[in-house]
Design an enzyme around this catalytic site. Sequence first.
Site, short mmCIF file in Angstrom:
data_model
loop_
_atom_site.label_atom_id
_atom_site.label_comp_id
_atom_site.label_asym_id
_atom_site.label_seq_id
_atom_site.Cartn_x
_atom_site.Cartn_y
_atom_site.Cartn_z
N GLN A 130 48.61 37.49 34.85
CA GLN A 130 47.34 37.60 34.13
C GLN A 130 46.27 36.91 34.95
O GLN A 130 46.33 35.69 35.13
CB GLN A 130 47.48 36.80 32.83
CG GLN A 130 47.37 37.59 31.58
CD GLN A 130 47.67 36.69 30.38
OE1 GLN A 130 48.15 35.57 30.48
NE2 GLN A 130 47.36 37.19 29.22
N GLY A 131 45.32 37.66 35.45
CA GLY A 131 44.29 37.04 36.29
C GLY A 131 42.98 36.88 35.55
O GLY A 131 42.11 37.75 35.61
N TYR A 132 42.85 35.76 34.86
CA TYR A 132 41.59 35.48 34.16
C TYR A 132 40.83 34.37 34.88
O TYR A 132 39.72 34.54 35.34
CB TYR A 132 41.84 35.00 32.72
CG TYR A 132 42.61 35.94 31.83
CD1 TYR A 132 42.82 37.27 32.15
CD2 TYR A 132 43.13 35.48 30.61
CE1 TYR A 132 43.53 38.11 31.31
CE2 TYR A 132 43.83 36.32 29.77
CZ TYR A 132 44.03 37.63 30.12
OH TYR A 132 44.72 38.44 29.28
N SER A 133 41.48 33.19 34.94
CA SER A 133 40.77 31.98 35.40
C SER A 133 40.37 32.08 36.86
O SER A 133 41.07 32.68 37.67
CB SER A 133 41.67 30.76 35.23
OG SER A 133 42.13 30.68 33.92
N SER A 165 49.74 32.27 36.63
CA SER A 165 51.19 32.10 36.46
C SER A 165 51.93 33.34 36.91
O SER A 165 51.47 34.46 36.66
CB SER A 165 51.54 31.82 35.00
OG SER A 165 50.87 30.68 34.54
N GLU A 248 49.94 38.89 20.76
CA GLU A 248 50.92 37.85 21.01
C GLU A 248 51.23 37.17 19.68
O GLU A 248 50.91 36.02 19.47
CB GLU A 248 50.34 36.87 22.02
CG GLU A 248 51.31 36.56 23.11
CD GLU A 248 51.55 35.09 23.22
OE1 GLU A 248 50.58 34.36 23.03
OE2 GLU A 248 52.69 34.72 23.46
N GLU A 378 40.55 21.02 23.49
CA GLU A 378 39.15 20.84 23.09
C GLU A 378 38.54 22.18 22.67
O GLU A 378 37.82 22.28 21.67
CB GLU A 378 38.33 20.23 24.24
CG GLU A 378 38.67 18.79 24.56
CD GLU A 378 40.02 18.62 25.25
OE1 GLU A 378 40.47 19.56 25.93
OE2 GLU A 378 40.64 17.56 25.08
C1 LIG Z 1 50.43 25.75 33.03
C2 LIG Z 1 49.22 26.61 33.10
C3 LIG Z 1 49.34 27.96 33.23
C4 LIG Z 1 48.21 28.79 33.35
N1 LIG Z 1 48.38 30.13 33.52
C5 LIG Z 1 47.28 30.92 33.68
C6 LIG Z 1 47.41 32.31 33.92
O1 LIG Z 1 48.53 32.83 34.00
N2 LIG Z 1 46.31 33.07 34.10
C7 LIG Z 1 45.07 32.52 34.01
O2 LIG Z 1 44.11 33.24 34.14
N3 LIG Z 1 44.89 31.20 33.77
C8 LIG Z 1 45.97 30.38 33.61
N4 LIG Z 1 45.81 29.03 33.40
C9 LIG Z 1 44.47 28.48 33.40
C10 LIG Z 1 43.97 27.99 32.06
O3 LIG Z 1 43.69 29.07 31.22
C11 LIG Z 1 42.74 27.10 32.31
O4 LIG Z 1 43.18 25.99 33.05
C12 LIG Z 1 42.09 26.63 31.04
O5 LIG Z 1 41.52 27.69 30.33
C13 LIG Z 1 41.01 25.56 31.31
O6 LIG Z 1 40.13 25.95 32.29
P1 LIG Z 1 39.80 24.96 33.52
O7 LIG Z 1 41.10 24.57 34.11
O8 LIG Z 1 38.81 25.60 34.35
O9 LIG Z 1 39.20 23.68 32.83
P2 LIG Z 1 37.69 23.49 32.40
O10 LIG Z 1 37.26 24.63 31.58
O11 LIG Z 1 36.87 23.11 33.55
O12 LIG Z 1 37.84 22.23 31.46
C14 LIG Z 1 37.81 20.87 31.92
C15 LIG Z 1 37.70 19.97 30.70
O13 LIG Z 1 36.50 20.27 30.00
C16 LIG Z 1 36.77 20.59 28.67
N5 LIG Z 1 35.83 21.61 28.18
C17 LIG Z 1 35.48 22.77 28.75
N6 LIG Z 1 34.64 23.45 27.96
C18 LIG Z 1 34.48 22.73 26.86
C19 LIG Z 1 33.75 22.89 25.65
N7 LIG Z 1 33.01 23.97 25.41
N8 LIG Z 1 33.82 21.92 24.74
C20 LIG Z 1 34.58 20.81 24.96
N9 LIG Z 1 35.28 20.59 26.05
C21 LIG Z 1 35.24 21.53 27.00
C22 LIG Z 1 38.19 21.12 28.70
O14 LIG Z 1 38.80 21.02 27.43
C23 LIG Z 1 38.84 20.22 29.73
O15 LIG Z 1 39.23 19.03 29.14
C24 LIG Z 1 46.93 28.21 33.29
C25 LIG Z 1 46.82 26.83 33.15
C26 LIG Z 1 47.92 26.03 33.06
C27 LIG Z 1 47.75 24.56 32.90
#
Ligand SMILES: Cc1cc2nc3c(=O)[nH]c(=O)nc-3n(C[C@H](O)[C@H](O)[C@H](O)COP(=O)(O)OP(=O)(O)OC[C@H]3O[C@@H](n4cnc5c(N)ncnc54)[C@H](O)[C@@H]3O)c2cc1C
Lengths: 397, 382
Positions: A130-133, A165, A248, A378
């Site tokens: 899944q390529g979102y992030s 992932s 899901e 959060e």
């Molecule tokens: C084990 C694992 C597997 C993953 N697998 C995939 C995958 O297969 N495909 C994929 O696309 N992504 C995947 N991800 C990515 C995951 O979806 C993102 O890490 C997650 O959505 C957070 O984005 P970020 O890492 O950019 O953190 P950020 O968005 O930068 O967040 C940093 C901090 O800021 C806080 N924050 C951000 N916005 C707000 C808000 N509006 N209000 C309050 N706090 C806020 C967050 O809660 C966090 O504490 C995976 C992540 C993990 C850990």
Amino acid sequence: MDFTFTKKEEKFRGELRGWLEVNLPKGWLQGDRKLPEDNEHYSKFLRDWQRTLYEGGWAAISWPKEYGGRDATLMEEIIYHQEMVRVQSPPLVNYIGIHMVAPTLMQMGTDAQKEEFIEKILTGEQVWSQGYSEPGAGSDLTALQTTAVKKDGKWVINGQKVWTSFAHLADRCFLLTKTSQSEKKHEGITVFLLDMDQEGVETRPIVQMDGHQEFNEVYLTDAIATDEDIVGEEGKGWAVLIALMLHERSGIAAQVFTLEQQFDSVIEMAKTVRVNGCLLIEDPFVEDGLADLYARINGAKLNYYRNITHTLKNGRPGPESSLDKLLVSELTKELFDFAMTIQGHAGVLMNDDSVFSAEMQGQYLASFGATIGGGTSEVQRNTIGERILGLPKDLGR
Amino acid sequence: MDFALSEEQELFRTAIRKYMNDLDRTAFARSVISGNLDVVANATSGLAEMGVTAIPVSEEVDGLGLGALDLVPVFEETGRVLLPGLQLETLALAVPLLESFGTPAQKAARLPSVASGESSVSIAWYERDGSLFPNSFSCIAGKTESGYALTGTKTLVPVIGDPDTFITGAQTAEGKSLFLVKASDVASSRMLSVLDETQQLAEITLNQAPGELLGEPGHAAEMLKEGLLHFNAALCSSMVGGMDELVKMTAEYAKIRVQFNQPIGRFQAIKHGIVNMKLDLETARSLSYYAAWAVETNATDKAAAVHSARSFISKAFIKAAADSIQIHGGIGFTEELDVQLYLKRARYYENYFGSVRDSRRATAQSLEWHSTPAKRDAVPVS
Ligand SMILES: Cc1cc2nc3c(=O)[nH]c(=O)nc-3n(C[C@H](O)[C@H](O)[C@H](O)COP(=O)(O)OP(=O)(O)OC[C@H]3O[C@@H](n4cnc5c(N)ncnc54)[C@H](O)[C@@H]3O)c2cc1C
């Protein structure tokens, strides 16, 4: 109120149990659950396991029969997760394909897409990611910058994905791109079913804090896709994303039952490990903390049962079901945090030197991922506050 | 799988809630604070008219013979408005004790008037040292020709709404025993000053008061523990009602109170705080339903279900009230706002017939963590 399973449900459980006893990898039930270390063998082991599941008819039980599923009821799905957790079955390598991508294609894919992908997802021939992030788009996915531009009848894709992932094992990617710049942030997003086996796609594994390499960076440099790879409509990818999330429906079940099992294992530890000649559980601090966790973990499971009941009665989950992920992931973190504390300094020992279980220290480290992946705690709290409690929306959302 | 109250129970909830609205919600609690105790009797007779007081009483003695689950909506709704009275003590402790351990004559003499709402029963258990399960009682029950005579002092006795009977504990040759004592036989009583002013506690002195033995002599603690499983399940429902109201009030306020040009509910410190209250509320509700189910069906994990619910909810109720005060700001610190009433009620219940520590210890014991039994099967209750 009634917690019993029907005869039919129990029969289903019996059938699955019987099948697992015969078909789990050799030695698995006896406790030999080591997965191969190197990527190639790891991948083969998990693909073989999915193939075995498929041949037994156990790979995608919730799918309609016409696609090779069992038309399983929600309760059967829950029993399925319970049993899989009970035997600590090997992970399903194509989880994303089976539980998210395929059901979405069944709902909104073209006939050609159904034809091409669904069976391969089922057999494990084709593993999905899944390529979102992206580096600049995590919690705020609408900030994504990967672009797809049409040139000579083909889509040319450029950008970078991160934390993807399974990408290192995957053949295809359910990819979120930007196909036009729009004032409205949820518009102009398009989902592609990207073939990862091409020159323009480079996958680099990322080492996680628990030492595993399950997620990756994916670099897209003039990667190619076609019109036939678009899911839903061009520019309307956000709706596809929402549809996918709704499919899901029972994934949380596995996490609920896993948490329960992990709690039982911490109790076993407290009942068997001695410090200074005294069992851990005899320490009032340990007893008190574990009883508190018991209440909350049981409470989380019961919340889940209440939400299942709502779904069974109303045909869809109620708003409160959005609490499950937050509760379960946070509790998992707390459980292992406490488990570490009570082991004393020897708690720093891991693997075969571990005080009690070779897995526990790794599980502690892994628990940090659950409150980030799939939407951070959060962001979950924002959603719950706004959707369930009706509190005003965050600025910028 | 069906983990929800039945349709009838939900309908009954609607009826009770409507009645509580008719009583102007917390107005009754506030009447008690300002010294008007008539409201307590009014509420009891109103509830009796709806059949509430007959719920746990068996049919042979004019009750409805229903179970702990049918009390869930009742106590959630009375707890929501902090209804003053002895409903919990009477319906969820005295009735189960009488039903389980009373002779047919004792039941026939007391339960019909409980079912009709004419009588309420309280518990005179604690003594001055304040322990829940003392090694022995200082209150002594001496044998007389016709029964027993009790002499001693009991404290922390709930007396709101004038109970006509006390279930009390006293020392006999066999050990700690349970007795029924008529309120009219109490020699003297002194009202105590209580943090939660919607409650009334007294210290009562017995001087050769006639006592009727309840159950086997020497078994007061075991009997009370059994009765407390019913009581705690009901108490949990009452606290859940209070928590539910706190979450509602707090979320509503966060939507309308504007600071820095925006509703404070937009600030995440506030929003996430209320979401955390909501998470605790849902966990509390699930645990309380399950506790009531376990009591009603005499499930094998009944004790663990009740004690774990109680330990979690006692703490969560206090936390919800405390957080609500903070989120309300200055108005939260006033007498005028109801939130303080919930805080005081939560504190009142925290150690009522057992502390959080006691419940956790009881949870561990009932799950046999201190012995080495077989592992719990991953497959739940079936
Ligand atoms: C084990 C694992 C597997 C993953 N697998 C995939 C995958 O297969 N495909 C994929 O696309 N992504 C995947 N991800 C990515 C995951 O979806 C993102 O890490 C997650 O959505 C957070 O984005 P970020 O890492 O950019 O953190 P950020 O968005 O930068 O967040 C940093 C901090 O800021 C806080 N924050 C951000 N916005 C707000 C808000 N509006 N209000 C309050 N706090 C806020 C967050 O809660 C966090 O504490 C995976 C992540 C993990 C850990």
